[in-house]
Scaffold this active site. Structure first.
Site, PDB file in Angstrom:
ATOM      1  N   PHE A 159      51.166  47.632  41.761  1.00 36.64           N
ATOM      2  CA  PHE A 159      50.014  47.412  40.882  1.00 36.64           C
ATOM      3  C   PHE A 159      49.712  45.929  40.829  1.00 36.64           C
ATOM      4  CE2 PHE A 159      47.221  47.180  37.371  1.00 36.64           C
ATOM      5  CZ  PHE A 159      46.624  48.430  37.282  1.00 36.64           C
ATOM      6  N   ARG A 172      41.716  39.496  35.106  1.00 37.84           N
ATOM      7  CA  ARG A 172      40.721  39.341  36.176  1.00 37.84           C
ATOM      8  C   ARG A 172      40.518  37.867  36.537  1.00 37.84           C
ATOM      9  NH1 ARG A 172      37.999  44.316  36.861  1.00 37.84           N
ATOM     10  NH2 ARG A 172      37.655  45.526  34.975  1.00 37.84           N
TER      11      ARG A 172
HETATM   12  C1  PRP Z   1      38.728  49.692  41.778  1.00 35.18           C
HETATM   13  C2  PRP Z   1      38.114  49.010  42.985  1.00 35.18           C
HETATM   14  C3  PRP Z   1      37.391  50.110  43.674  1.00 35.18           C
HETATM   15  C4  PRP Z   1      38.201  51.328  43.319  1.00 35.18           C
HETATM   16  C5  PRP Z   1      39.055  51.678  44.491  1.00 35.18           C
HETATM   17  O1  PRP Z   1      37.805  49.718  40.752  1.00 35.18           O
HETATM   18  O2  PRP Z   1      37.251  47.974  42.606  1.00 35.18           O
HETATM   19  O3  PRP Z   1      36.064  50.255  43.210  1.00 35.18           O
HETATM   20  O4  PRP Z   1      39.043  51.002  42.213  1.00 35.18           O
HETATM   21  O5  PRP Z   1      39.858  52.776  44.182  1.00 35.18           O
HETATM   22  P1  PRP Z   1      39.855  54.091  45.057  1.00 35.18           P
HETATM   23  O6  PRP Z   1      39.965  53.686  46.499  1.00 35.18           O
HETATM   24  O7  PRP Z   1      41.071  54.825  44.557  1.00 35.18           O
HETATM   25  O8  PRP Z   1      38.596  54.836  44.775  1.00 35.18           O
HETATM   26  P2  PRP Z   1      38.220  50.115  39.249  1.00 35.18           P
HETATM   27  O9  PRP Z   1      38.010  51.574  39.055  1.00 35.18           O
HETATM   28  O10 PRP Z   1      39.597  49.582  38.964  1.00 35.18           O
HETATM   29  O11 PRP Z   1      37.128  49.387  38.373  1.00 35.18           O
HETATM   30  P3  PRP Z   1      36.873  47.801  38.182  1.00 35.18           P
HETATM   31  O12 PRP Z   1      36.462  47.281  39.546  1.00 35.18           O
HETATM   32  O13 PRP Z   1      35.775  47.738  37.190  1.00 35.18           O
HETATM   33  O14 PRP Z   1      38.157  47.184  37.710  1.00 35.18           O
END
Ligand code: PRP
Length: 183
Positions: A159, A172
């Site tokens: 993570f 972030r």
């Molecule tokens: C993260 C990243 C991608 C997604 C990838 O976004 O920015 O959009 O997860 O994950 P996946 O391959 O399992 O679909 P997140 O949902 O953490 O939102 P954030 O960018 O707003 O933090």
């Protein structure tokens, strides 16, 4: 890929990738992208929120005539992204991408569910080309295959936070990428 330097941190765990390593790699990615897209505007589509830092650095490192910046936001139905691909657009593009070169800019690809959904959606709008640039790739977590043209770093299944990536909306703003809770 070069070995990440390990450093101690009192806050968000050990450094997996230093800001210097990130900057160097982002510069290499920008050079490759500039060499691949020679003519016309290039639309960088940042998927909020996590990709905002990578987008800022990548776009400034891109030495080409026309770089357009656009944003989209995605959320999953419920609290979990699942293999059913139940994601939805919460903020769509303001522009028509038909006939345009489009590069999706992501901070991380994990399961691949988000990008599978997004690429299908954007393909329906008939861009001239559609490709993905991600800073981080966690291939061990993939449940949906995704074709990624530009990858900054392939990382293990840990993570990570920083450089746009969060844990419960924190971290972030860190300039390096750290393993949360890592020693
Ligand atoms: C993260 C990243 C991608 C997604 C990838 O976004 O920015 O959009 O997860 O994950 P996946 O391959 O399992 O679909 P997140 O949902 O953490 O939102 P954030 O960018 O707003 O933090």
């Amino acid at each position: 890929m070069e070995q990440a330097k390990i450093a101690a941190s009192a806050d968000a765990g050990r450094v997996l990738i230093t800001s210097e390593q990130i900057q160097r790699r982002v510069g290499e990615m920008a050079a490759q992208i500039a060499a691949d897209y020679l003519d016309g505007p290039l639309y960088l589509i940042s998927i909020l929120k996590g990709s905002f830092v990578f987008l800022a650095d990548l776009s400034r490192a891109l030495k080409r005539p026309s770089v357009r910046i656009e944003f989209m936001a995605i959320s999953s139905y419920g609290n979990e992204k699942t293999s059913s691909g139940q994601v939805k657009v919460t903020r769509d593009l303001d522009v028509n991408i038909e006939g345009k070169d489009v590069l999706i800019v992501e901070d991380i690809i994990d399961s691949g569910v988000t990008l599978t959904y997004l690429t299908r959606l954007l393909e329906q709008r008939h861009p001239k080309s559609l490709a993905i640039a991600t800073l981080l790739d966690k291939p061990e977590r993939r449940i949906r295959p995704v074709e990624v043209k530009y990858v900054g770093f392939t990382i293990p299944d840990e993570f990570v936070v920083g450089y746009g990536l969060d844990f419960a909306e924190d971290y972030r703003n860190l300039s390096d990428i750290r393993v949360l809770g890592g020693q």
